[in-house]
Design a protein around this motif. Structure first.
Motif, PDB file in Angstrom:
ATOM      1  N   SER A  35      38.854  59.226  45.186  1.00 14.58           N
ATOM      2  CA  SER A  35      37.401  59.150  45.282  1.00 14.58           C
ATOM      3  C   SER A  35      36.891  60.404  45.978  1.00 14.58           C
ATOM      4  N   THR A  36      35.857  61.006  45.422  1.00 15.41           N
ATOM      5  CA  THR A  36      35.194  62.102  46.108  1.00 15.41           C
ATOM      6  C   THR A  36      34.317  61.511  47.198  1.00 15.41           C
ATOM      7  N   VAL A  37      34.442  62.035  48.417  1.00 18.06           N
ATOM      8  CA  VAL A  37      33.705  61.504  49.566  1.00 18.06           C
ATOM      9  C   VAL A  37      33.150  62.646  50.407  1.00 18.06           C
ATOM     10  N   MET A  38      32.081  62.335  51.141  1.00 22.40           N
ATOM     11  CA  MET A  38      31.607  63.212  52.207  1.00 22.40           C
ATOM     12  C   MET A  38      32.285  62.744  53.486  1.00 22.40           C
ATOM     13  N   TYR A  39      32.659  63.690  54.331  1.00 20.53           N
ATOM     14  CA  TYR A  39      33.379  63.323  55.549  1.00 20.53           C
ATOM     15  C   TYR A  39      32.893  64.152  56.727  1.00 20.53           C
ATOM     16  N   ALA A  40      33.079  63.588  57.910  1.00 15.68           N
ATOM     17  CA  ALA A  40      32.795  64.281  59.168  1.00 15.68           C
ATOM     18  C   ALA A  40      34.111  64.372  59.927  1.00 15.68           C
ATOM     19  N   VAL A  41      34.413  65.536  60.461  1.00 12.00           N
ATOM     20  CA  VAL A  41      35.691  65.744  61.129  1.00 12.00           C
ATOM     21  C   VAL A  41      35.468  66.207  62.568  1.00 12.00           C
ATOM     22  N   ASP A  42      36.331  65.707  63.453  1.00 16.92           N
ATOM     23  CA  ASP A  42      36.341  66.150  64.843  1.00 16.92           C
ATOM     24  C   ASP A  42      37.740  66.683  65.128  1.00 16.92           C
ATOM     25  N   PRO A  43      37.929  68.005  65.060  1.00 13.20           N
ATOM     26  CA  PRO A  43      39.272  68.545  65.257  1.00 13.20           C
ATOM     27  C   PRO A  43      39.815  68.315  66.673  1.00 13.20           C
ATOM     28  N   ALA A  44      38.929  68.169  67.647  1.00 14.13           N
ATOM     29  CA  ALA A  44      39.378  67.942  69.026  1.00 14.13           C
ATOM     30  C   ALA A  44      40.119  66.613  69.156  1.00 14.13           C
ATOM     31  N   THR A  45      39.660  65.589  68.444  1.00  8.25           N
ATOM     32  CA  THR A  45      40.308  64.278  68.500  1.00  8.25           C
ATOM     33  C   THR A  45      41.203  64.022  67.286  1.00  8.25           C
ATOM     34  N   ARG A  46      41.203  64.977  66.323  1.00  6.97           N
ATOM     35  CA  ARG A  46      41.992  64.849  65.087  1.00  6.97           C
ATOM     36  C   ARG A  46      41.600  63.592  64.320  1.00  6.97           C
ATOM     37  N   ARG A  47      40.282  63.331  64.256  1.00 12.34           N
ATOM     38  CA  ARG A  47      39.785  62.145  63.558  1.00 12.34           C
ATOM     39  C   ARG A  47      38.756  62.560  62.504  1.00 12.34           C
ATOM     40  N   ILE A  48      38.805  61.874  61.372  1.00 11.99           N
ATOM     41  CA  ILE A  48      37.861  62.082  60.289  1.00 11.99           C
ATOM     42  C   ILE A  48      37.160  60.756  60.054  1.00 11.99           C
ATOM     43  N   GLU A  49      35.827  60.801  59.889  1.00 15.32           N
ATOM     44  CA  GLU A  49      35.060  59.582  59.619  1.00 15.32           C
ATOM     45  C   GLU A  49      34.341  59.710  58.283  1.00 15.32           C
ATOM     46  N   ILE A  50      34.324  58.588  57.564  1.00 18.02           N
ATOM     47  CA  ILE A  50      33.727  58.531  56.230  1.00 18.02           C
ATOM     48  C   ILE A  50      32.950  57.230  56.113  1.00 18.02           C
ATOM     49  N   ASP A 127      22.215  46.555  53.852  1.00 20.10           N
ATOM     50  CA  ASP A 127      22.041  46.101  52.464  1.00 20.10           C
ATOM     51  C   ASP A 127      23.178  46.568  51.554  1.00 20.10           C
ATOM     52  N   GLU A 128      23.677  47.780  51.812  1.00 22.24           N
ATOM     53  CA  GLU A 128      24.753  48.338  50.983  1.00 22.24           C
ATOM     54  C   GLU A 128      26.143  47.861  51.402  1.00 22.24           C
ATOM     55  N   GLY A 129      26.232  47.137  52.514  1.00 24.85           N
ATOM     56  CA  GLY A 129      27.538  46.677  52.989  1.00 24.85           C
ATOM     57  C   GLY A 129      28.423  47.838  53.409  1.00 24.85           C
ATOM     58  N   ARG A 130      27.864  48.773  54.139  1.00 26.26           N
ATOM     59  CA  ARG A 130      28.611  49.971  54.555  1.00 26.26           C
ATOM     60  C   ARG A 130      29.476  49.695  55.778  1.00 26.26           C
ATOM     61  N   LEU A 131      30.532  50.482  55.915  1.00 26.48           N
ATOM     62  CA  LEU A 131      31.402  50.454  57.066  1.00 26.48           C
ATOM     63  C   LEU A 131      31.945  51.848  57.295  1.00 26.48           C
ATOM     64  N   VAL A 132      32.626  52.049  58.405  1.00 24.77           N
ATOM     65  CA  VAL A 132      33.178  53.353  58.733  1.00 24.77           C
ATOM     66  C   VAL A 132      34.684  53.336  58.525  1.00 24.77           C
ATOM     67  N   LEU A 133      35.142  54.286  57.736  1.00 22.03           N
ATOM     68  CA  LEU A 133      36.565  54.544  57.571  1.00 22.03           C
ATOM     69  C   LEU A 133      36.909  55.672  58.533  1.00 22.03           C
ATOM     70  N   THR A 134      37.851  55.419  59.432  1.00 24.79           N
ATOM     71  CA  THR A 134      38.321  56.450  60.348  1.00 24.79           C
ATOM     72  C   THR A 134      39.754  56.800  59.983  1.00 24.79           C
ATOM     73  N   LEU A 135      39.998  58.101  59.896  1.00 24.69           N
ATOM     74  CA  LEU A 135      41.342  58.599  59.636  1.00 24.69           C
ATOM     75  C   LEU A 135      41.822  59.344  60.884  1.00 24.69           C
ATOM     76  N   PRO A 136      42.635  58.689  61.724  1.00 26.97           N
ATOM     77  CA  PRO A 136      43.241  59.394  62.852  1.00 26.97           C
ATOM     78  C   PRO A 136      44.415  60.213  62.301  1.00 26.97           C
ATOM     79  N   VAL A 137      44.202  61.491  62.115  1.00 28.12           N
ATOM     80  CA  VAL A 137      45.119  62.335  61.349  1.00 28.12           C
ATOM     81  C   VAL A 137      46.472  62.447  62.045  1.00 28.12           C
TER      82      VAL A 137
END
Length: 145
Positions: A35-50, A127-137
């Motif tokens: 799936s193509t996704v937009m993501y936010a990354v925090d290199p200090a914590t090595r975590r990506i959120e989608i 309404d969209e039933g959204r949630l946060v996917l976190t990737l602790p790299v």
């Protein structure tokens, strides 16, 4: 970690430079689901959120098997980074002021700045039933210059 001879900081630089990537999850039959996704990354914590939606294939796949990878590439496609992780899923947004919605607001701000109507945005997340996917790299590999 990265591959032999590849500077891990260059791979993180590629991850932080982008906002679009391809998320790979594992289907029930073992094949990859992309799936193509937009993501936010925090290199200090090595975590990506989608921000993802509850009723999508990727969400069902991650609930069954949390292994995931995010692939990003340079505009010319010749350099790339892959971040591997065991996915963490937040609760589904249930109310405009809940913790999940607050995290979704943070992701939006990181990716796009201020929203013209935060009240509308918050309602839409529920309404969209959204949630946060976190990737602790756990591992990064790829080809960087």
């Amino acid at each position: 970690m990265s591959g032999p001879g590849v500077d891990e900081s260059a791979l993180w630089g590629l991850l932080t430079a982008g906002r679009l990537g391809v998320l790979a999850t594992i289907k029930r039959d073992g094949r990859p689901q992309l799936s193509t996704v937009m993501y936010a990354v925090d290199p200090a914590t090595r975590r990506i959120e989608i921000s993802i939606t509850d009723r999508r294939a990727k969400t069902a796949n991650l609930r069954r098997d949390p292994r995931a990878a995010l692939h990003v590439s340079s505009p010319d496609g010749w350099t790339y980074a892959v971040a591997e992780a065991e996915a963490e899923l937040s609760a589904v947004a249930a109310a405009p002021g809940d913790e999940t919605v607050e995290r979704l607001v943070g992701i939006y701000r990181t990716l796009a700045g201020e929203h013209p109507d935060w009240e509308q945005f918050r309602r839409a997340m529920v309404d969209e039933g959204r949630l946060v996917l976190t990737l602790p790299v756990a591992r990064v590999y790829g080809m960087a210059r």
